[in-house]
Scaffold this motif. Structure first.
Motif, PDB file in Angstrom:
ATOM      1  N   GLN A  67     -12.415  -1.685 -12.180  1.00  0.00           N
ATOM      2  CA  GLN A  67     -11.798  -0.933 -11.142  1.00  0.00           C
ATOM      3  C   GLN A  67     -11.171   0.324 -11.731  1.00  0.00           C
ATOM      4  OE1 GLN A  67     -10.544  -2.515  -7.741  1.00  0.00           O
ATOM      5  NE2 GLN A  67      -9.084  -0.880  -7.347  1.00  0.00           N
ATOM      6  N   VAL A  68     -11.285   1.292 -11.355  1.00  0.00           N
ATOM      7  CA  VAL A  68     -10.420   2.580 -11.581  1.00  0.00           C
ATOM      8  C   VAL A  68      -9.632   2.919 -10.505  1.00  0.00           C
ATOM      9  CG1 VAL A  68     -10.697   4.905 -12.421  1.00  0.00           C
ATOM     10  CG2 VAL A  68     -12.057   3.418 -13.551  1.00  0.00           C
TER      11      VAL A  68
ATOM     12  N   ASN B 264     -23.291  13.463  -6.715  1.00  0.00           N
ATOM     13  CA  ASN B 264     -23.299  12.702  -5.113  1.00  0.00           C
ATOM     14  C   ASN B 264     -23.811  13.565  -4.405  1.00  0.00           C
ATOM     15  OD1 ASN B 264     -21.880  12.296  -2.550  1.00  0.00           O
ATOM     16  ND2 ASN B 264     -20.179  11.483  -3.696  1.00  0.00           N
TER      17      ASN B 264
ATOM     18  N   ALA C  28     -18.620  16.245  -0.644  1.00  0.00           N
ATOM     19  CA  ALA C  28     -17.677  15.050  -1.040  1.00  0.00           C
ATOM     20  C   ALA C  28     -16.470  15.659  -2.056  1.00  0.00           C
ATOM     21  CB  ALA C  28     -18.705  14.045  -2.088  1.00  0.00           C
TER      22      ALA C  28
ATOM     23  N   THR D 193       0.866  -1.278   0.141  1.00  0.00           N
ATOM     24  CA  THR D 193       0.013  -0.160  -0.004  1.00  0.00           C
ATOM     25  C   THR D 193       1.018   1.217   0.100  1.00  0.00           C
ATOM     26  OG1 THR D 193      -1.663  -1.071   1.233  1.00  0.00           O
ATOM     27  CG2 THR D 193      -1.710   1.060   1.406  1.00  0.00           C
TER      28      THR D 193
ATOM     29  N   GLY E 152     -27.074  15.621  -5.581  1.00  0.00           N
ATOM     30  CA  GLY E 152     -28.433  14.943  -5.578  1.00  0.00           C
ATOM     31  C   GLY E 152     -28.650  13.551  -5.577  1.00  0.00           C
ATOM     32  N   ASP E 153     -29.459  12.794  -5.426  1.00  0.00           N
ATOM     33  CA  ASP E 153     -29.707  11.403  -5.369  1.00  0.00           C
ATOM     34  C   ASP E 153     -29.288  10.774  -6.826  1.00  0.00           C
ATOM     35  OD1 ASP E 153     -30.352   8.787  -5.014  1.00  0.00           O
ATOM     36  OD2 ASP E 153     -32.105   9.009  -3.958  1.00  0.00           O
TER      37      ASP E 153
ATOM     38  N   SER F  10     -15.626   2.136  -8.488  1.00  0.00           N
ATOM     39  CA  SER F  10     -14.675   2.261  -7.197  1.00  0.00           C
ATOM     40  C   SER F  10     -14.518   0.963  -6.578  1.00  0.00           C
ATOM     41  CB  SER F  10     -15.249   3.129  -6.351  1.00  0.00           C
ATOM     42  OG  SER F  10     -16.294   2.362  -5.524  1.00  0.00           O
ATOM     43  N   ARG F  11     -13.306   1.024  -6.170  1.00  0.00           N
ATOM     44  CA  ARG F  11     -12.730  -0.249  -5.421  1.00  0.00           C
ATOM     45  C   ARG F  11     -13.805  -0.874  -4.312  1.00  0.00           C
ATOM     46  NH1 ARG F  11      -6.690  -1.493  -2.827  1.00  0.00           N
ATOM     47  NH2 ARG F  11      -7.419  -2.808  -1.252  1.00  0.00           N
TER      48      ARG F  11
ATOM     49  N   GLY G  29     -19.891   4.010  -7.663  1.00  0.00           N
ATOM     50  CA  GLY G  29     -19.461   3.629  -6.321  1.00  0.00           C
ATOM     51  C   GLY G  29     -20.466   3.109  -5.259  1.00  0.00           C
ATOM     52  N   ARG G  30     -19.909   3.111  -4.012  1.00  0.00           N
ATOM     53  CA  ARG G  30     -21.068   2.772  -3.079  1.00  0.00           C
ATOM     54  C   ARG G  30     -22.305   3.329  -3.310  1.00  0.00           C
ATOM     55  NH1 ARG G  30     -17.478   0.361   1.429  1.00  0.00           N
ATOM     56  NH2 ARG G  30     -17.006   2.292   1.421  1.00  0.00           N
TER      57      ARG G  30
HETATM   58  C1  LIG Z   1      -3.875   0.671  -1.009  1.00  0.00           C
HETATM   59  C2  LIG Z   1      -5.234   1.401  -1.294  1.00  0.00           C
HETATM   60  C3  LIG Z   1      -5.596   1.285  -2.909  1.00  0.00           C
HETATM   61  C4  LIG Z   1      -6.908   1.770  -3.112  1.00  0.00           C
HETATM   62  N1  LIG Z   1      -7.126   1.731  -4.617  1.00  0.00           N
HETATM   63  C5  LIG Z   1      -8.160   2.285  -5.033  1.00  0.00           C
HETATM   64  C6  LIG Z   1      -8.394   2.067  -6.532  1.00  0.00           C
HETATM   65  O1  LIG Z   1      -7.837   1.685  -7.342  1.00  0.00           O
HETATM   66  N2  LIG Z   1      -9.641   2.433  -6.890  1.00  0.00           N
HETATM   67  C7  LIG Z   1     -10.713   2.716  -5.975  1.00  0.00           C
HETATM   68  O2  LIG Z   1     -11.818   3.397  -6.274  1.00  0.00           O
HETATM   69  N3  LIG Z   1     -10.482   3.005  -4.576  1.00  0.00           N
HETATM   70  C8  LIG Z   1      -9.430   2.636  -4.103  1.00  0.00           C
HETATM   71  N4  LIG Z   1      -8.914   2.627  -2.693  1.00  0.00           N
HETATM   72  C9  LIG Z   1     -10.201   2.782  -1.882  1.00  0.00           C
HETATM   73  C10 LIG Z   1     -10.551   4.456  -1.619  1.00  0.00           C
HETATM   74  O3  LIG Z   1      -9.556   4.766  -0.548  1.00  0.00           O
HETATM   75  C11 LIG Z   1     -12.079   4.636  -1.436  1.00  0.00           C
HETATM   76  O4  LIG Z   1     -12.349   3.702  -0.137  1.00  0.00           O
HETATM   77  C12 LIG Z   1     -13.167   4.053  -2.316  1.00  0.00           C
HETATM   78  O5  LIG Z   1     -12.605   4.545  -3.550  1.00  0.00           O
HETATM   79  C13 LIG Z   1     -14.326   4.376  -1.825  1.00  0.00           C
HETATM   80  O6  LIG Z   1     -15.320   4.013  -2.960  1.00  0.00           O
HETATM   81  P1  LIG Z   1     -16.646   4.804  -3.226  1.00  0.00           P
HETATM   82  O7  LIG Z   1     -16.435   6.278  -3.426  1.00  0.00           O
HETATM   83  O8  LIG Z   1     -17.451   3.996  -3.765  1.00  0.00           O
HETATM   84  O9  LIG Z   1     -17.346   4.596  -1.538  1.00  0.00           O
HETATM   85  P2  LIG Z   1     -17.372   5.794  -0.322  1.00  0.00           P
HETATM   86  O10 LIG Z   1     -16.140   6.512  -0.176  1.00  0.00           O
HETATM   87  O11 LIG Z   1     -18.285   4.998   0.486  1.00  0.00           O
HETATM   88  O12 LIG Z   1     -18.552   6.893  -1.080  1.00  0.00           O
HETATM   89  C14 LIG Z   1     -19.839   6.686  -1.424  1.00  0.00           C
HETATM   90  C15 LIG Z   1     -20.294   8.132  -1.843  1.00  0.00           C
HETATM   91  O13 LIG Z   1     -21.568   7.885  -2.308  1.00  0.00           O
HETATM   92  C16 LIG Z   1     -22.410   8.968  -1.866  1.00  0.00           C
HETATM   93  N5  LIG Z   1     -23.759   8.472  -1.961  1.00  0.00           N
HETATM   94  C17 LIG Z   1     -24.391   7.749  -1.060  1.00  0.00           C
HETATM   95  N6  LIG Z   1     -25.719   7.404  -1.391  1.00  0.00           N
HETATM   96  C18 LIG Z   1     -25.943   8.349  -2.541  1.00  0.00           C
HETATM   97  C19 LIG Z   1     -26.971   8.510  -3.422  1.00  0.00           C
HETATM   98  N7  LIG Z   1     -28.134   8.118  -3.132  1.00  0.00           N
HETATM   99  N8  LIG Z   1     -26.663   9.647  -4.597  1.00  0.00           N
HETATM  100  C20 LIG Z   1     -25.738  10.113  -4.599  1.00  0.00           C
HETATM  101  N9  LIG Z   1     -24.535   9.870  -3.749  1.00  0.00           N
HETATM  102  C21 LIG Z   1     -24.506   8.976  -3.011  1.00  0.00           C
HETATM  103  C22 LIG Z   1     -21.724   9.319  -0.721  1.00  0.00           C
HETATM  104  O14 LIG Z   1     -22.058  10.637  -0.412  1.00  0.00           O
HETATM  105  C23 LIG Z   1     -20.130   9.028  -0.801  1.00  0.00           C
HETATM  106  O15 LIG Z   1     -19.587  10.090  -1.118  1.00  0.00           O
HETATM  107  C24 LIG Z   1      -7.740   2.195  -2.346  1.00  0.00           C
HETATM  108  C25 LIG Z   1      -7.321   2.141  -1.005  1.00  0.00           C
HETATM  109  C26 LIG Z   1      -6.256   1.979  -0.522  1.00  0.00           C
HETATM  110  C27 LIG Z   1      -6.056   2.007   1.048  1.00  0.00           C
END
Ligand SMILES: Cc1cc2nc3c(=O)[nH]c(=O)nc-3n(C[C@H](O)[C@H](O)[C@H](O)COP(=O)(O)OP(=O)(O)OC[C@H]3O[C@@H](n4cnc5c(N)ncnc54)[C@H](O)[C@@H]3O)c2cc1C
Ligand SMILES: Nc1ncnc2c1ncn2[C@@H]1O[C@H](COP(=O)(O)O)[C@@H](O)[C@H]1O
Lengths: 254, 323
Positions: free
Chosen positions: B250-251, B288, B293, A121, B305-306, B236-237, B210-211
């Motif tokens: 995955q990006v 988002n 964010a 990492t 927005g949603d 997202s991861r 993403g999530r």
């Molecule tokens: C060594 C290492 C390597 C990594 N490599 C990668 C990588 O290659 N790629 C990567 O993506 N990540 C990577 N990560 C993980 C990264 O740190 C984040 O944890 C990840 O990107 C988060 O994914 P996310 O944005 O989908 O989830 P979250 O961070 O949980 O975000 C979800 C978002 O969705 C929004 N949301 C929720 N509900 C709604 C809705 N109804 N409408 C609109 N918005 C909404 C929230 O406000 C939030 O901003 C790595 C981490 C580490 C430690």
């Protein structure tokens, strides 16, 4: 099957890392350090393979004294013993030096399988495991997303750009695992207690008989990356989707 | 002047993997002799292309056994043998799965320095490689020293690939055999995940989830948008690790780097490990629900927005526009 898992202690990935401007190595003071989350998949894979075949897991780490905490966590998850190579001369080691040290430590005892994560990492060179395989003279089955073992043969789905390869390898071998290959267990309370009395070998470079390793690279400059500027942010009042369509149309991509 | 530059080029289904052509294009600009290395039973199919992109000599190995083994070992053996005779100044290798396997073993065989995760390489007297650390907030220049061949592992999409109109190269066959040692790992089957539409790397529009999409089934909304605009779907991861979508989507730092004309991030927070893989996009749109964010800090258009409300409306609006 006796499995060696390479584990590394890294600055907490959830906190922003820093370089020491003087030494140009990762600044470790005042930064929370953790067992590399990527290595938890390796430990879990090792435990599953060892448990299924009646072997045991040894974890090996090169790092400062504090890296003992990372080893203890692996022991708490179920590994039987640890090996920690600490030496002031190893601070800021490059990938090749790291691999030489780890390979020398691994070779001290018989092994069937060496497991590492695909990349660390923090250092993130992603080549240490392949180097270890070359140094040990064994196959490297890399980027595993699914693992099965059958006696002396390993069967792995190896991630590729196009999909995956089904690879069979004779043991001993080096295996690297991707995140998501399994669900790493949490250390149980019993595991944590037991870990305190599990053996950890402490080694220095002298114990491994590795000659002087001159780094073939020097950092010449560090600077902040160019930042993107934020644009327009609008609240969705029911017209958000249309705004996006208009924007795409203005860029002539639709 | 960079002296002699070698570029390792991989072949997939009869074509050069794009990063190989990107590296040749870059190598051409470094001032020096550019030569390519290729290990594939189909090597003869790509030598002309390698010439066009700047290789004056192609070292080509076309042992049919390459189909049955992992290339890391055999390619490293052959390159090490060749490098001992030819002393290239630097070997450029794309940061692909196989590229990393070859690079690691080669570094041991040549006892040579390796710089991985490169984003740029330059030759001003010394050869130096630029890498990014801490989620690409800092860039670091590292130079090779000690007069040995340097090994630089460079991320895909670091350079554009442009043909240079080079003539047919001299082809020098490599005959180093695949040792028994390397037959201890055997490829039984190559599974190709076929996807429709453009690939993530080539798509002019990438829409990633993403999530915030809440449920794997909602990725279908992204597929519909992608289909309507001729784009590709990324992720997202967080959702890859959760098993919603395959890793190939995955990006980010540990996934793919994409540089589309437009990147649309849906329900992605914008962690630096994600943004490192997409902030090279020409334009960024983010949806988002959280106005704070981090993704909005780099978006050209941000919609607070949603995403589950906006995406169906977006699909309808795109359909309406198409008529
Ligand atoms: C060594 C290492 C390597 C990594 N490599 C990668 C990588 O290659 N790629 C990567 O993506 N990540 C990577 N990560 C993980 C990264 O740190 C984040 O944890 C990840 O990107 C988060 O994914 P996310 O944005 O989908 O989830 P979250 O961070 O949980 O975000 C979800 C978002 O969705 C929004 N949301 C929720 N509900 C709604 C809705 N109804 N409408 C609109 N918005 C909404 C929230 O406000 C939030 O901003 C790595 C981490 C580490 C430690
Ligand atoms: N200092 C170290 N100690 C133990 N294992 C390591 C060390 N450095 C790298 N590794 C292993 O090699 C993998 C790849 O690391 P890297 O090549 O540095 O990205 C890591 O995920 C670890 O499993």
């Amino acid at each position: 099957m006796n499995v060696v898992v390479c584990v590394k202690q890294v600055p907490d990935p959830n906190s922003a890392g820093q370089l020491d401007p003087a030494t140009k190595t990762l600044r470790r003071e005042g930064v929370e350090v953790v067992l590399d989350p990527g290595d938890e998949y390796g430990i879990e894979a090792g435990l599953q393979l060892a448990d299924a075949s009646g072997g045991q897991v040894t974890v090996v780490s090169m790092g400062p004294d504090k890296a003992l905490d990372a080893i203890r966590k692996a022991l708490a998850m179920g590994a039987a013993k640890g090996v920690l190579i600490s030496d002031p001369s190893l601070a800021g080691s490059d990938a090749l030096t790291t691999a030489k040290v780890l390979a020398a430590a691994i070779k001290r005892e018989p092994f069937d399988l060496v497991i590492a994560a695909t990349e660390s990492t923090d250092g993130y060179t992603g080549t240490v495991p392949q180097m270890i395989a070359e140094l040990l003279g064994v196959p490297a089955v890399t980027f595993a997303k699914h693992i099965e073992a059958d006696g002396g043969t390993l069967k792995v789905n190896r991630q590729t750009e196009a999909g995956y390869d089904v690879v069979e390898a004779d043991l001993p071998a080096v295996l690297t695992v991707t995140a998501g290959v399994n669900e790493p267990r949490y250390p149980s309370l019993k595991g944590i207690m037991a870990a305190k009395s599990k053996p950890v070998d402490r080694l220095t470079v002298a114990d491994l008989g590795i000659g002087d390793v001159a780094p073939g690279q020097t950092i010449t400059n560090i600077q902040p990356a160019e930042e993107r500027k934020a644009g327009e942010v609008v609240e969705d009042d029911g017209t958000g989707a249309q705004r996006i369509v208009d924007y795409l149309a203005s860029l002539k991509v639709i | 002047m960079a002296g002699k530059i070698w570029v390792l080029t991989e072949v997939l289904e009869g074509n050069v993997v794009p990063v190989g052509l990107e590296l040749l294009t870059k190598a051409r600009s470094m001032g020096g002799t550019v030569e390519a290395l290729v290990f594939s039973p189909e090597a003869d199919k790509v030598t002309a292309t390698l010439g066009e992109y700047g290789a004056t000599t192609v070292y080509a190995a076309s042992d049919p056994a390459y189909n049955e083994v992992l290339l890391g070992g055999p390619a490293a053996d052959a390159i090490a043998e060749l490098a001992a005779q030819q002393s290239p100044d630097v070997i450029l290798i794309g940061a692909t799965y196989t590229g990393r396997d070859i690079a690691g073993r080669l570094a041991v065989k040549l006892d040579a320095p390796i710089i991985a995760n490169g984003l740029d390489v330059s030759a001003n007297g010394d050869i130096s490689v630029q890498t990014a650390i801490f989620g690409a907030t800092q860039v670091v220049d590292t130079k090779f020293e000690g007069g040995k061949t340097g090994i630089a592992v460079i991320r895909a999409k670091s350079f554009a690939a442009e043909p240079g109109g080079g003539a047919a190269p001299t082809v020098v066959p490599i005959t180093t055999p695949v040792s028994d040692q390397h037959r201890k790992a055997r490829v039984k089957e190559r599974v190709v995940a076929k996807s429709e539409g453009p690939t993530l790397e080539d798509a002019p529009i990438v829409i990633s989830g993403g999530r915030g999409l809440q449920d794997p089934s909602n990725f279908d909304l992204l597929q519909q948008v992608a289909q309507l605009v001729g784009g590709a779907v990324g992720a997202s991861r967080a959702v890859v690790d959760a098993g919603w979508v395959p890793y190939a989507m995955q990006v980010g730092q540990t996934g793919k780097t994409v540089k589309p004309t437009v990147y649309i991030a849906c329900g992605i927070s914008g962690a630096m490990q994600h943004t490192v893989g997409m902030k090279g996009a020409k334009n960024i749109v983010a949806i988002n629900k959280d106005a704070e964010a981090p993704i909005f800090k780099l978006a050209d258009l941000g919609v607070v927005g949603d995403v589950l409300k906006i995406l169906p409306q977006l699909i309808e609006a795109l359909k309406a526009k198409k008529g």
